[in-house]
Design a protein around this motif. Structure first.
Motif, PDB file in Angstrom:
ATOM      1  N   GLU A   6      39.828  22.165  32.219  1.00 50.30           N
ATOM      2  CA  GLU A   6      38.158  21.424  32.950  1.00 50.30           C
ATOM      3  C   GLU A   6      36.389  21.594  31.252  1.00 50.30           C
ATOM      4  O   GLU A   6      36.794  21.026  32.273  1.00 50.30           O
ATOM      5  N   VAL A  10      34.444  25.921  28.044  1.00 55.94           N
ATOM      6  CA  VAL A  10      35.108  27.244  28.712  1.00 55.94           C
ATOM      7  C   VAL A  10      35.789  27.465  27.637  1.00 55.94           C
ATOM      8  O   VAL A  10      36.129  29.151  27.017  1.00 55.94           O
ATOM      9  N   LEU A  17      32.619  35.612  24.390  1.00 64.51           N
ATOM     10  CA  LEU A  17      33.122  36.221  25.700  1.00 64.51           C
ATOM     11  C   LEU A  17      33.989  37.601  25.301  1.00 64.51           C
ATOM     12  O   LEU A  17      33.988  38.134  26.053  1.00 64.51           O
ATOM     13  N   LEU A  21      32.260  42.046  25.618  1.00 67.09           N
ATOM     14  CA  LEU A  21      33.348  41.906  26.898  1.00 67.09           C
ATOM     15  C   LEU A  21      32.687  43.406  26.277  1.00 67.09           C
ATOM     16  O   LEU A  21      33.033  44.293  26.870  1.00 67.09           O
ATOM     17  N   ARG A 114      40.793  26.638  47.692  1.00 61.89           N
ATOM     18  CA  ARG A 114      41.150  26.440  46.195  1.00 61.89           C
ATOM     19  C   ARG A 114      42.008  28.201  46.012  1.00 61.89           C
ATOM     20  O   ARG A 114      41.761  28.230  45.195  1.00 61.89           O
ATOM     21  N   PRO A 116      44.165  30.309  46.719  1.00 69.11           N
ATOM     22  CA  PRO A 116      45.515  30.653  46.413  1.00 69.11           C
ATOM     23  C   PRO A 116      46.752  31.346  47.655  1.00 69.11           C
ATOM     24  O   PRO A 116      47.620  31.133  48.112  1.00 69.11           O
ATOM     25  N   PRO A 307      42.920  45.262  32.533  1.00 72.07           N
ATOM     26  CA  PRO A 307      42.059  43.937  31.821  1.00 72.07           C
ATOM     27  C   PRO A 307      42.793  42.627  31.957  1.00 72.07           C
ATOM     28  O   PRO A 307      41.302  42.045  31.955  1.00 72.07           O
ATOM     29  N   GLY A 308      43.425  42.067  33.182  1.00 73.71           N
ATOM     30  CA  GLY A 308      43.326  40.809  33.139  1.00 73.71           C
ATOM     31  C   GLY A 308      44.962  40.051  32.523  1.00 73.71           C
ATOM     32  O   GLY A 308      45.294  40.774  31.840  1.00 73.71           O
ATOM     33  N   THR A 310      43.903  37.421  30.847  1.00 72.06           N
ATOM     34  CA  THR A 310      43.790  36.812  29.866  1.00 72.06           C
ATOM     35  C   THR A 310      44.073  37.518  28.770  1.00 72.06           C
ATOM     36  O   THR A 310      44.339  36.964  27.840  1.00 72.06           O
TER      37      THR A 310
ATOM     38  N   ARG B  56      42.177  37.209  44.556  1.00 74.65           N
ATOM     39  CA  ARG B  56      43.133  37.121  45.079  1.00 74.65           C
ATOM     40  C   ARG B  56      44.143  37.829  44.701  1.00 74.65           C
ATOM     41  O   ARG B  56      45.254  38.165  45.524  1.00 74.65           O
ATOM     42  N   THR B  57      44.773  38.323  43.166  1.00 72.09           N
ATOM     43  CA  THR B  57      46.103  38.516  43.064  1.00 72.09           C
ATOM     44  C   THR B  57      45.810  39.638  41.641  1.00 72.09           C
ATOM     45  O   THR B  57      44.250  39.595  41.791  1.00 72.09           O
ATOM     46  N   ARG B  65      40.997  41.576  49.628  1.00 75.73           N
ATOM     47  CA  ARG B  65      42.031  40.938  51.432  1.00 75.73           C
ATOM     48  C   ARG B  65      41.127  41.663  51.771  1.00 75.73           C
ATOM     49  O   ARG B  65      40.446  40.861  52.643  1.00 75.73           O
ATOM     50  N   ILE B  93      36.994  29.822  48.177  1.00 76.65           N
ATOM     51  CA  ILE B  93      37.485  30.992  47.575  1.00 76.65           C
ATOM     52  C   ILE B  93      37.483  30.391  46.073  1.00 76.65           C
ATOM     53  O   ILE B  93      38.732  29.505  45.951  1.00 76.65           O
ATOM     54  N   GLU B  94      37.599  31.041  45.068  1.00 81.13           N
ATOM     55  CA  GLU B  94      38.402  30.673  43.552  1.00 81.13           C
ATOM     56  C   GLU B  94      38.847  31.888  43.688  1.00 81.13           C
ATOM     57  O   GLU B  94      38.349  33.058  43.187  1.00 81.13           O
ATOM     58  N   ASP B  95      40.000  32.318  42.889  1.00 83.39           N
ATOM     59  CA  ASP B  95      40.792  33.785  42.635  1.00 83.39           C
ATOM     60  C   ASP B  95      40.433  34.064  41.344  1.00 83.39           C
ATOM     61  O   ASP B  95      41.308  32.997  39.954  1.00 83.39           O
ATOM     62  N   GLY B  97      41.976  36.754  39.553  1.00 81.08           N
ATOM     63  CA  GLY B  97      42.945  37.409  39.520  1.00 81.08           C
ATOM     64  C   GLY B  97      43.138  38.513  39.199  1.00 81.08           C
ATOM     65  O   GLY B  97      42.710  39.352  38.021  1.00 81.08           O
ATOM     66  N   THR B  98      41.497  39.090  39.635  1.00 80.96           N
ATOM     67  CA  THR B  98      41.380  40.481  38.670  1.00 80.96           C
ATOM     68  C   THR B  98      40.989  41.034  37.168  1.00 80.96           C
ATOM     69  O   THR B  98      41.377  41.445  36.598  1.00 80.96           O
ATOM     70  N   ASP B  99      40.175  39.677  36.118  1.00 81.52           N
ATOM     71  CA  ASP B  99      40.912  39.552  35.580  1.00 81.52           C
ATOM     72  C   ASP B  99      39.251  39.229  34.447  1.00 81.52           C
ATOM     73  O   ASP B  99      39.016  37.403  35.039  1.00 81.52           O
ATOM     74  N   PRO B 100      38.710  39.425  34.040  1.00 81.41           N
ATOM     75  CA  PRO B 100      37.330  38.894  33.648  1.00 81.41           C
ATOM     76  C   PRO B 100      37.280  37.739  32.614  1.00 81.41           C
ATOM     77  O   PRO B 100      36.362  36.963  32.695  1.00 81.41           O
ATOM     78  N   GLY B 101      38.500  37.646  31.969  1.00 85.86           N
ATOM     79  CA  GLY B 101      38.655  35.964  30.768  1.00 85.86           C
ATOM     80  C   GLY B 101      38.561  35.038  32.336  1.00 85.86           C
ATOM     81  O   GLY B 101      37.751  34.733  31.696  1.00 85.86           O
ATOM     82  N   ARG B 102      39.129  35.276  32.860  1.00 85.44           N
ATOM     83  CA  ARG B 102      39.216  34.267  34.111  1.00 85.44           C
ATOM     84  C   ARG B 102      37.847  34.278  35.035  1.00 85.44           C
ATOM     85  O   ARG B 102      37.803  33.196  35.295  1.00 85.44           O
ATOM     86  N   ALA B 104      35.072  34.926  34.175  1.00 89.80           N
ATOM     87  CA  ALA B 104      34.200  33.687  33.529  1.00 89.80           C
ATOM     88  C   ALA B 104      33.949  32.439  33.638  1.00 89.80           C
ATOM     89  O   ALA B 104      33.429  31.678  34.515  1.00 89.80           O
ATOM     90  N   GLU B 105      35.356  31.854  33.691  1.00 87.42           N
ATOM     91  CA  GLU B 105      35.955  31.040  34.367  1.00 87.42           C
ATOM     92  C   GLU B 105      35.828  30.169  35.523  1.00 87.42           C
ATOM     93  O   GLU B 105      35.548  29.345  35.421  1.00 87.42           O
ATOM     94  N   LYS B 109      33.767  27.629  37.026  1.00 83.31           N
ATOM     95  CA  LYS B 109      33.858  26.089  37.987  1.00 83.31           C
ATOM     96  C   LYS B 109      33.282  26.369  38.796  1.00 83.31           C
ATOM     97  O   LYS B 109      32.738  24.957  39.462  1.00 83.31           O
TER      98      LYS B 109
END
Lengths: 479, 434
Positions: A6, A10, A17, A21, A114, A116, A307-308, A310, B56-57, B65, B93-95, B97-102, B104-105, B109
């Motif tokens: 996008e 980002v 970031l 963090l 959006r 999943p 931590p995910g 990423t 969501r993941t 959920r 809804i945007e997932d 991923g229980t991920d801090p980096g994601r 922020a993205e 969005k």
């Protein structure tokens, strides 16, 4: 559209970031609510006994097989139950329908929900196709050769615009299926390492571009050539289908056979084929391994505050490659040792190319064990999502408002059942692998003692992999 | 559903739960749809768009959920009652991923692609902390349902709010009076050796001290531990209360081994239901918890004296008397936390109505209107109980429940007062520029 594409802003922010963090984590309390999860119930089960029992079962099957005369086994596995003939006429139509469905899913991925778990694209690709069709192939044979979204459009294009079945160019012999190995690695990386493979738009782009790329390659090199050397799904699915109990001979007649019986007719795989099968098994193994407390601990990651994705792209990529290298090394070592013990004059490549077929039942078993809960839960989400692919409030199949019963995999009772099915699959897969390897050992080593000796190191590897597979299911994991 | 041009028209239909949540289409789809411009001419009929940053993941999926179910129920109720400022609410809804980096993205969005009015719904603290800067940069009001102290610490930014669930510091502090008066004065804490445990390690001792009780030992367990027997001899013999907040898959093992260590003669046990959220309290291995006490944000089990609002809330979300999904009794909810989604959405509604909110250009007004809120009365919009709101630290304060495990259920034996959980503000967001 997807997070990755996008905009540079980002991406550029990632470093700052990450710094933020880290700083924030140092100064702020960060409660995390790691779920007790269903693995907690498994931790209370006597899984240690299963590990020992599984190893024992694989070892015993090796000993029993070593005592059985080769001819009786061979006769047994050659038995077939003929059914009916099934013509080739529907192949193009089915594939065209499949292609149309695929195109709709791509549109849904780009423009639908959006979420999943509401968008049908990720659910169909990851759950129904990757988890589900693999299992169907393993049981019912090569359905993919009918359902794949390429052969229909390819035939249509040839009919409309003319062209050569064999394509314009020829792939060199030495290429083997190395393109498929590389593409499978990319696929596994996307599934297991990429931060958001479930993101509908991101997946739509990836899947759509892959379809286009493969289609162009099929036009260039011919459907047959590319689907054997480059299109990794077809390569994978056709290998898995060798294990199935349904067989279709050259006249189109269907028949039933014993599981794995079709493998005995297989020719030795080239080096690229060996690499492909080992990569297929190692990637699903790594998926399990990567979530264990053990693996995360190696990288100093707190599994209770994961931590995910990423944050683990680097270690994940390393792990994916490492698991493949380790498995390949141990497999080749076991085959080489077997050759030495049996004083075989066949080359390592020939022996490994033949024996690697015994990986197929193990890969299938890992697949069952690994994707079972996803199939049970996400399969329900898929059914709901397919009724309303564009999130427009449709209810095409009457399933749009169905209740997703997450409870079927929850609680101690479910954990017990799931564990037993998973452990059973792992153990059975390895026993069948020993059987397949045993069947192949007779080819280069008609002498029983030599055949048994040649299998000894590989059997040890399979016992070890049984224990590893059961341990993956029993050990604490994140999430 | 579709207008004469073949385009789906929200203004002519009542949103079902499903369409409300899924969103009609992605921003990407809307942006290229020719019919999209109609909203720019008639913004008053366009839906309020709420970006739901959803787990969501990833490791938060079990919570995610139920956060989704609760959010869907609240949006359905809000829309059925006329929406916000007369406009329907649409959730995208945007997932993350229980991920801090994601995470922020995803906030980015929502701001640039979906152009949502707010972002809402994040639970896991590390995702909140990772996403908050993106919310600040995009000047996007960000309503989290996390229970972390990060918002109230005023170390995030002016766009981040937590108006629907109390923070962990307040929760821990408000447990102290009851523990000291009813369970015992000498407390041993057992907690996982990372940030989640440190909140309890740091906030409980001073709170207990103020009540004339004391923490006599603190036992930190490494997060990767899966057997605990070797730690139990560290529990002092004079311990009257074991305060435990273990989390993760080994919780059942922890309880089982603790039971084996003590047998029938045990100190009092006090825990946070976070340990067993979404897990059946009657699972094998948990027998030892019978008679012990837990903090609960909102009670998992229906109580004899439940208010009509609580009953209506439970029915709307679809949880039965045992706190499991109606029709799927093994699917145990995250009842102690998920009410926060419901209540937060009603706070957003109130703040948008107070601000006369019309669209993204009014986001600053929405921030100020939210900061101006002071209290939320118990009722259908706030079924968990009454709350006060401190606009300077963007955090609400409410009652907590202390429940006893009795006959295989959690029975509320004490409700704290809001004052029990109040503490001095650590800063003031309202001094930051908008």
């Amino acid at each position: 559209m997807s997070g990755r594409t996008e905009g540079g802003a980002v991406e550029c922010r990632h470093l700052s970031l990450a710094l933020l963090l880290t700083a924030a984590s140092l100064i702020l309390p960060t409660p995390a609510l790691a779920h007790a999860s269903d693995r907690g119930h498994v931790l209370l089960l006597p899984t240690g006994y299963y590990l020992v029992g599984g190893a024992f079962a694989v070892a015993v099957s090796f000993l029993v097989l070593a005592l059985l005369p080769a001819e009786s086994l061979d006769r047994f596995w050659r038995r077939r139950l003929p059914l009916f003939a099934f013509g080739d006429v529907f192949r193009t139509i089915l594939s065209l329908i499949s292609f149309a469905g695929f195109a709709i899913l791509i549109i849904a991925g780009l423009f639908g929900s959006r979420d999943p778990l509401s968008n049908p694209l990720p659910l169909v690709i990851w759950t129904l196709l990757w988890a589900g069709v693999t299992l169907l192939q393993g049981v019912f044979g090569d359905l993919w050769s009918w359902l794949n979204p390429w052969i229909g459009p390819w035939r249509l294009v040839l009919r409309l615009w003319g062209g050569n079945n064999e394509g314009r160019w020829h792939l060199p012999q030495w290429l083997g299926c190395w393109p498929a190995v590389i593409l499978f690695f990319a696929f596994a990386w996307f599934e297991l390492i990429d931060p958001a493979p479930d993101d509908p738009a991101r997946l739509a782009l990836a899947a759509g571009l892959y379809w286009l790329f493969s289609f162009l390659a099929m036009l260039a090199f011919g459907y047959r050539a590319w689907s054997r050397s480059g299109e990794f799904l077809t390569v994978f699915f056709s290998m898995v289908a060798r294990f199935a109990i349904v067989e279709r001979n050259e006249d189109g007649r269907l028949g039933l056979c014993w599981p794995g019986a079709k493998l005995f007719a297989a020719e030795p795989l080239p080096t690229s084929g060996i690499a492909f099968l080992l990569l297929a098994l190692s990637s699903v193994s790594f998926d399990g391994l990567s979530k264990t407390f053990f693996w995360l601990g190696l990288f100093g990651i707190n599994p209770l505050e994961f931590p995910g994705r990423t944050a683990v792209v680097g270690s994940g990529t390393f792990g994916l490659v490492l698991t493949f290298v380790l498995l390949a090394a141990v497999f080749l070592l076991a085959v080489w040792l077997g050759q030495c013990l049996a004083r075989s004059d066949h080359t390592l490549g020939q022996a490994a190319g033949l024996l690697v077929w015994s990986i197929v039942p193990i890969a299938l078993a890992y697949h069952v064990a690994h994707y079972l809960t996803a199939l049970l839960i996400d399969g329900q989400y898929a059914l709901a999502a397919l009724s309303d692919p564009f999130a427009l409030g449709w209810n095409l199949f009457g399933t749009a408002d169905m209740q997703i019963e997450a409870g079927i995999v929850a609680g101690a009772d479910s954990a017990w059942w799931l564990w037993n099915v998973q452990a059973g699959a792992i153990i059975l897969g390895h026993v069948l692998a020993v059987l397949v390897a045993h069947g192949f050992a007779w080819r280069p080593h008609p002498q029983p003692s030599r055949a048994a000796l040649s299998q000894f190191p590989l059997t040890l590897l399979m016992i070890a992999y049984t224990v590893f597979g059961l341990w993956l299911l029993a050990t604490p994991t994140a999430g | 559903m579709a207008d004469k041009n073949g385009f789906f028209d929200l203004s002519k239909t009542t949103l079902t739960r499903r369409t409300a949540l899924k969103g009609l289409a992605a921003g990407a789809g809307l942006a290229v749809a020719p019919g999209f411009v109609r909203y720019s001419q008639a913004q008053s009929s366009a839906p309020i768009k709420i970006g739901f940053q959803s787990h969501r993941t990833g490791i938060g999926a079990a919570y995610g959920r139920w956060y989704e179910k609760t959010t869907a129920a609240a949006v359905k109720a809000i829309n059925a009652a006329g929406g916000i400022n007369g406009r329907q609410v649409e959730v995208i809804i945007e997932d993350d991923g229980t991920d801090p980096g994601r995470g922020a993205e995803v906030v980015g969005k929502f701001a640039t692609q979906h152009k949502t009015d707010i972002v809402f719904g994040t639970l896991f603290s590390h995702v909140v902390i990772g996403s908050a800067p993106a919310a600040g940069e995009n000047k996007m009001p960000y309503f989290v349902v996390s229970e972390g102290h990060h918002v109230a610490s005023t170390k995030l930014n002016r766009y981040v709010f937590q108006p629907g669930i109390t923070d962990v510091k307040s929760q821990i502090q408000s447990m102290a009076p009851w523990i000291a008066a009813n369970a015992g004065k000498k407390v041993t804490q057992i907690f996982p050796d990372f940030a989640f445990g440190y909140d309890h390690r740091d906030y409980l001792p001073p709170a207990l001290k103020a009540q004339g009780a004391e923490v006599i030992a603190q036992i930190a367990i490494p997060p990767t531990e899966s057997s605990f027997t070797k730690y139990f001899p560290q529990i002092p013999a004079e311990t009257e209360v074991i305060y435990h907040v273990m989390v993760g898959p080994a919780v059942l093992t922890f309880v089982k081994e603790l039971g084996e260590f003590y047998g029938s003669n045990r100190p009092q046990l006090f825990g946070f239901i976070d340990s067993l959220e979404a897990t059946d309290i009657n699972s094998p291995g948990l027998e030892f918890l019978d008679g012990s006490h837990f903090w609960e944000g909102s009670p998992r089990y229906a109580q004899a004296n439940d208010s009509e609002a609580q009953k209506a809330y439970r029915a709307a979300v679809g949880i039965d008397d045992n706190g499991a999904a109606v029709g799927d009794p093994k699917d145990v909810s995250t009842a102690a936390h998920m009410f926060g989604c419901w209540e937060t959405l009603y706070v957003v509604k109130k703040a948008m109505e107070d601000a006369g909110y019309k669209g993204p250009e009014d986001r600053a007004k929405l921030v100020e209107a939210t900061e101006a809120l002071t209290e939320f009365a118990e009722g259908p919009e706030h079924p968990q109980g009454p709350k006060t709101f401190n606009g300077k630290i963007h955090q609400c304060f409410g009652i907590q429940n202390i429940s006893k495990v009795e006959g295989g259920k959690l029975k509320v034996v004490h409700k704290t007062k809001i004052e029990d959980g109040l503490y001095e503000a650590e800063g003031d967001y309202t001094t930051q520029a908008l």
